[in-house]
Design a protein around this motif. Structure first.
Motif, PDB file in Angstrom:
ATOM      1  N   SER A  18       1.004  -1.628  -0.418  1.00 53.63           N
ATOM      2  CA  SER A  18      -0.010   0.239  -0.289  1.00 53.63           C
ATOM      3  C   SER A  18       0.913   1.412  -0.134  1.00 53.63           C
ATOM      4  O   SER A  18       1.577   1.856   1.125  1.00 53.63           O
ATOM      5  CB  SER A  18      -1.166  -0.101   1.143  1.00 53.63           C
ATOM      6  OG  SER A  18      -1.756   0.794   1.108  1.00 53.63           O
ATOM      7  N   LEU A  19       0.572   2.363  -0.752  1.00 48.13           N
ATOM      8  CA  LEU A  19       1.620   3.588  -1.111  1.00 48.13           C
ATOM      9  C   LEU A  19       1.046   4.407   0.239  1.00 48.13           C
ATOM     10  O   LEU A  19       1.379   4.972   0.755  1.00 48.13           O
ATOM     11  CB  LEU A  19       0.997   3.989  -2.442  1.00 48.13           C
ATOM     12  CG  LEU A  19       2.063   5.136  -2.612  1.00 48.13           C
ATOM     13  CD1 LEU A  19       3.342   5.363  -1.893  1.00 48.13           C
ATOM     14  CD2 LEU A  19       1.858   6.249  -4.418  1.00 48.13           C
ATOM     15  N   ASP A  20      -0.429   4.027   0.408  1.00 50.73           N
ATOM     16  CA  ASP A  20      -0.903   5.293   1.234  1.00 50.73           C
ATOM     17  C   ASP A  20      -0.471   4.670   2.663  1.00 50.73           C
ATOM     18  O   ASP A  20      -0.169   5.906   3.482  1.00 50.73           O
ATOM     19  CB  ASP A  20      -2.549   4.780   1.418  1.00 50.73           C
ATOM     20  CG  ASP A  20      -3.502   5.423   0.234  1.00 50.73           C
ATOM     21  OD1 ASP A  20      -2.252   6.314  -0.581  1.00 50.73           O
ATOM     22  OD2 ASP A  20      -4.157   4.886  -0.285  1.00 50.73           O
ATOM     23  N   ASP A  21       0.043   3.936   2.978  1.00 49.50           N
ATOM     24  CA  ASP A  21       0.412   2.767   4.302  1.00 49.50           C
ATOM     25  C   ASP A  21       1.927   3.745   4.335  1.00 49.50           C
ATOM     26  O   ASP A  21       2.496   3.820   5.445  1.00 49.50           O
ATOM     27  CB  ASP A  21       0.592   1.180   4.554  1.00 49.50           C
ATOM     28  CG  ASP A  21      -1.254   0.860   4.797  1.00 49.50           C
ATOM     29  OD1 ASP A  21      -1.524   1.972   4.982  1.00 49.50           O
ATOM     30  OD2 ASP A  21      -1.173  -0.223   4.639  1.00 49.50           O
ATOM     31  N   LEU A  22       2.923   3.495   3.355  1.00 53.78           N
ATOM     32  CA  LEU A  22       3.906   3.903   3.341  1.00 53.78           C
ATOM     33  C   LEU A  22       4.314   5.264   3.237  1.00 53.78           C
ATOM     34  O   LEU A  22       4.261   6.194   4.719  1.00 53.78           O
ATOM     35  CB  LEU A  22       4.568   3.563   2.693  1.00 53.78           C
ATOM     36  CG  LEU A  22       6.185   4.577   1.992  1.00 53.78           C
ATOM     37  CD1 LEU A  22       7.124   3.925   3.023  1.00 53.78           C
ATOM     38  CD2 LEU A  22       6.478   3.707   0.337  1.00 53.78           C
ATOM     39  N   LEU A  23       2.912   6.125   2.620  1.00 50.48           N
ATOM     40  CA  LEU A  23       2.822   7.661   3.665  1.00 50.48           C
ATOM     41  C   LEU A  23       2.597   7.748   4.284  1.00 50.48           C
ATOM     42  O   LEU A  23       3.400   9.284   5.270  1.00 50.48           O
ATOM     43  CB  LEU A  23       2.127   8.243   2.302  1.00 50.48           C
ATOM     44  CG  LEU A  23       2.518   8.137   0.848  1.00 50.48           C
ATOM     45  CD1 LEU A  23       0.979   8.709  -0.142  1.00 50.48           C
ATOM     46  CD2 LEU A  23       3.369   9.254   0.340  1.00 50.48           C
ATOM     47  N   ALA A  24       2.153   7.698   4.787  1.00 59.08           N
ATOM     48  CA  ALA A  24       1.270   7.433   6.392  1.00 59.08           C
ATOM     49  C   ALA A  24       3.015   7.209   7.521  1.00 59.08           C
ATOM     50  O   ALA A  24       3.255   8.148   8.631  1.00 59.08           O
ATOM     51  CB  ALA A  24       0.592   6.396   7.152  1.00 59.08           C
ATOM     52  N   ALA A  25       3.583   6.235   7.162  1.00 61.03           N
ATOM     53  CA  ALA A  25       4.458   5.857   7.720  1.00 61.03           C
ATOM     54  C   ALA A  25       6.112   6.897   7.884  1.00 61.03           C
ATOM     55  O   ALA A  25       6.645   6.881   8.563  1.00 61.03           O
ATOM     56  CB  ALA A  25       5.143   4.422   7.832  1.00 61.03           C
ATOM     57  N   ALA A  26       5.383   7.125   6.717  1.00 59.35           N
ATOM     58  CA  ALA A  26       6.869   7.552   5.663  1.00 59.35           C
ATOM     59  C   ALA A  26       6.279   9.154   5.246  1.00 59.35           C
ATOM     60  O   ALA A  26       6.804   8.971   4.093  1.00 59.35           O
ATOM     61  CB  ALA A  26       8.056   7.191   5.113  1.00 59.35           C
ATOM     62  N   PRO A  27       5.916  10.021   5.520  1.00 60.21           N
ATOM     63  CA  PRO A  27       5.877  11.285   5.185  1.00 60.21           C
ATOM     64  C   PRO A  27       6.289  12.518   4.325  1.00 60.21           C
ATOM     65  O   PRO A  27       6.016  12.528   2.692  1.00 60.21           O
ATOM     66  CB  PRO A  27       4.540  12.549   5.990  1.00 60.21           C
ATOM     67  CG  PRO A  27       5.102  11.805   7.499  1.00 60.21           C
ATOM     68  CD  PRO A  27       5.829  10.587   7.489  1.00 60.21           C
ATOM     69  N   THR A  28       7.575  11.950   3.962  1.00 53.61           N
ATOM     70  CA  THR A  28       8.284  13.262   3.234  1.00 53.61           C
ATOM     71  C   THR A  28       9.350  11.844   2.609  1.00 53.61           C
ATOM     72  O   THR A  28       9.559  11.018   3.225  1.00 53.61           O
ATOM     73  CB  THR A  28       9.440  13.918   3.771  1.00 53.61           C
ATOM     74  OG1 THR A  28      10.335  13.382   5.415  1.00 53.61           O
ATOM     75  CG2 THR A  28       8.859  14.832   4.807  1.00 53.61           C
ATOM     76  N   GLU A  29      10.258  12.338   1.382  1.00 54.44           N
ATOM     77  CA  GLU A  29      11.556  10.417   1.071  1.00 54.44           C
ATOM     78  C   GLU A  29      11.886  10.814   1.531  1.00 54.44           C
ATOM     79  O   GLU A  29      12.516   9.937   0.826  1.00 54.44           O
ATOM     80  CB  GLU A  29      11.376  11.959  -0.427  1.00 54.44           C
ATOM     81  CG  GLU A  29      10.475  11.472  -1.236  1.00 54.44           C
ATOM     82  CD  GLU A  29      10.591  11.568  -2.903  1.00 54.44           C
ATOM     83  OE1 GLU A  29      11.782  11.866  -3.099  1.00 54.44           O
ATOM     84  OE2 GLU A  29      10.167  12.164  -3.728  1.00 54.44           O
ATOM     85  N   GLU A  30      12.259  11.827   2.170  1.00 51.12           N
ATOM     86  CA  GLU A  30      13.882  11.672   3.440  1.00 51.12           C
ATOM     87  C   GLU A  30      13.138  10.961   4.258  1.00 51.12           C
ATOM     88  O   GLU A  30      14.040   9.690   5.083  1.00 51.12           O
ATOM     89  CB  GLU A  30      14.206  13.229   4.211  1.00 51.12           C
ATOM     90  CG  GLU A  30      15.483  12.793   5.415  1.00 51.12           C
ATOM     91  CD  GLU A  30      16.548  12.727   4.223  1.00 51.12           C
ATOM     92  OE1 GLU A  30      16.953  11.565   4.763  1.00 51.12           O
ATOM     93  OE2 GLU A  30      16.844  12.233   2.544  1.00 51.12           O
ATOM     94  N   ASP A  31      12.229  10.454   4.659  1.00 56.39           N
ATOM     95  CA  ASP A  31      11.538   9.594   5.830  1.00 56.39           C
ATOM     96  C   ASP A  31      12.066   8.393   5.335  1.00 56.39           C
ATOM     97  O   ASP A  31      11.748   7.058   5.873  1.00 56.39           O
ATOM     98  CB  ASP A  31       9.800   9.566   6.400  1.00 56.39           C
ATOM     99  CG  ASP A  31      10.082  11.741   7.115  1.00 56.39           C
ATOM    100  OD1 ASP A  31      11.244  11.711   7.905  1.00 56.39           O
ATOM    101  OD2 ASP A  31       8.696  11.982   7.340  1.00 56.39           O
ATOM    102  N   ALA A  32      11.613   8.368   4.064  1.00 52.85           N
ATOM    103  CA  ALA A  32      11.118   6.721   3.447  1.00 52.85           C
ATOM    104  C   ALA A  32      12.416   6.201   3.288  1.00 52.85           C
ATOM    105  O   ALA A  32      12.771   5.251   3.230  1.00 52.85           O
ATOM    106  CB  ALA A  32      10.245   7.133   1.896  1.00 52.85           C
ATOM    107  N   ARG A  33      13.574   6.948   2.176  1.00 53.11           N
ATOM    108  CA  ARG A  33      14.768   6.732   2.504  1.00 53.11           C
ATOM    109  C   ARG A  33      15.198   6.538   4.215  1.00 53.11           C
ATOM    110  O   ARG A  33      15.996   4.910   4.481  1.00 53.11           O
ATOM    111  CB  ARG A  33      15.962   8.349   2.401  1.00 53.11           C
ATOM    112  CG  ARG A  33      16.210   7.666   0.649  1.00 53.11           C
ATOM    113  CD  ARG A  33      16.728   9.026  -0.212  1.00 53.11           C
ATOM    114  NE  ARG A  33      16.497   9.849   0.308  1.00 53.11           N
ATOM    115  CZ  ARG A  33      16.092  11.296  -0.010  1.00 53.11           C
ATOM    116  NH1 ARG A  33      15.012  10.773  -1.174  1.00 53.11           N
ATOM    117  NH2 ARG A  33      15.915  12.445  -0.046  1.00 53.11           N
TER     118      ARG A  33
END
Length: 220
Positions: A43-58
């Motif tokens: 789920s992309l939405d779940d990923l965005l919720a856990a890591a709002p910014t791209e830096e968070d995602a990295r």
């Protein structure tokens, strides 16, 4: 003999298993590998919720990339992630692209595409959700690029991924990598090359595992 390989482009353990399986099978004939998709980030939405910014995602991906240092001591996850191309990456787009390759070249095409997509992700730090990256993989492995462009976002490709997922769930598979030998025996997680060779030798010789005890997937 058939080995069904459930995997995800974004899975570091699948990266290791893929390399080991390829190396082992270079020594054998008569072993067919069937490739199946399994989303670890569904789920992309779940990923965005856990890591709002791209830096968070990295930052989130850092632990996943660091897993490879257990198997490749010279691997530097920080160097890969510092390229800044990986952000909100989820499983469905590259797996649909693998299916598009399969539509053209069967399981061998799927395997070629999957392997190169993983190299671009884990070694090149490239965004395997980016259309340009996915198309470049198709070009590099010699697919009909115009057909690939029609297929890699198609309903058929998405349905093929979903069907693989449903099959895995019906078999009780909850994570990848997972190898199912002759539609019966289940190998979970990362195993050594010697382990894989022993299973293959036994099945080819005796029709079943002997020295390594494996359970049928329905016994797990």
């Amino acid at each position: 003999m058939q080995i069904t390989f459930f995997h995800d482009v974004l899975c570091p353990f699948c990266y290791v298993t893929n390399k080991r399986l390829k190396k082992v099978l270079s020594e054998y004939k008569g072993v067919h590998v069937k490739h199946k998709a399994f989303m670890i980030i569904s789920s992309l939405d779940d990923l965005l919720a856990a890591a709002p910014t791209e830096e968070d995602a990295r930052e989130l991906f850092k632990s996943e990339f660091s897993i490879l240092t257990r198997y490749f001591p010279d691997y530097d996850p920080k160097k890969v992630l510092e390229k800044g191309n990986i952000g909100h990456v989820w499983s469905l787009p590259p797996l649909m692209a693998c299916k598009a390759a399969e539509f053209q070249k069967g399981d061998e095409g799927h395997w070629e595409y999957f392997s190169l997509a993983q190299e671009k992700f884990f070694m090149g730090g490239e965004n395997v959700n980016d259309d340009k990256v996915l198309i470049s993989v198709a070009e590099e492995i010699g697919l009909d690029v115009e057909k690939f462009k029609r297929d890699f976002k198609s309903k058929e490709a998405k349905l093929a991924v979903i069907q693989d997922e449903e099959e895995a769930k019906a078999m009780g598979i909850k994570g990848v990598p997972a190898l199912v030998v002759n539609e019966k025996w289940l190998i979970r997680g990362v195993q050594s090359e010697e382990y894989l060779k022993q299973v293959i030798d036994d099945v080819l010789t005796y029709g079943e595992p002997k020295k390594i005890e494996l359970k049928a997937y329905w016994e797990q």
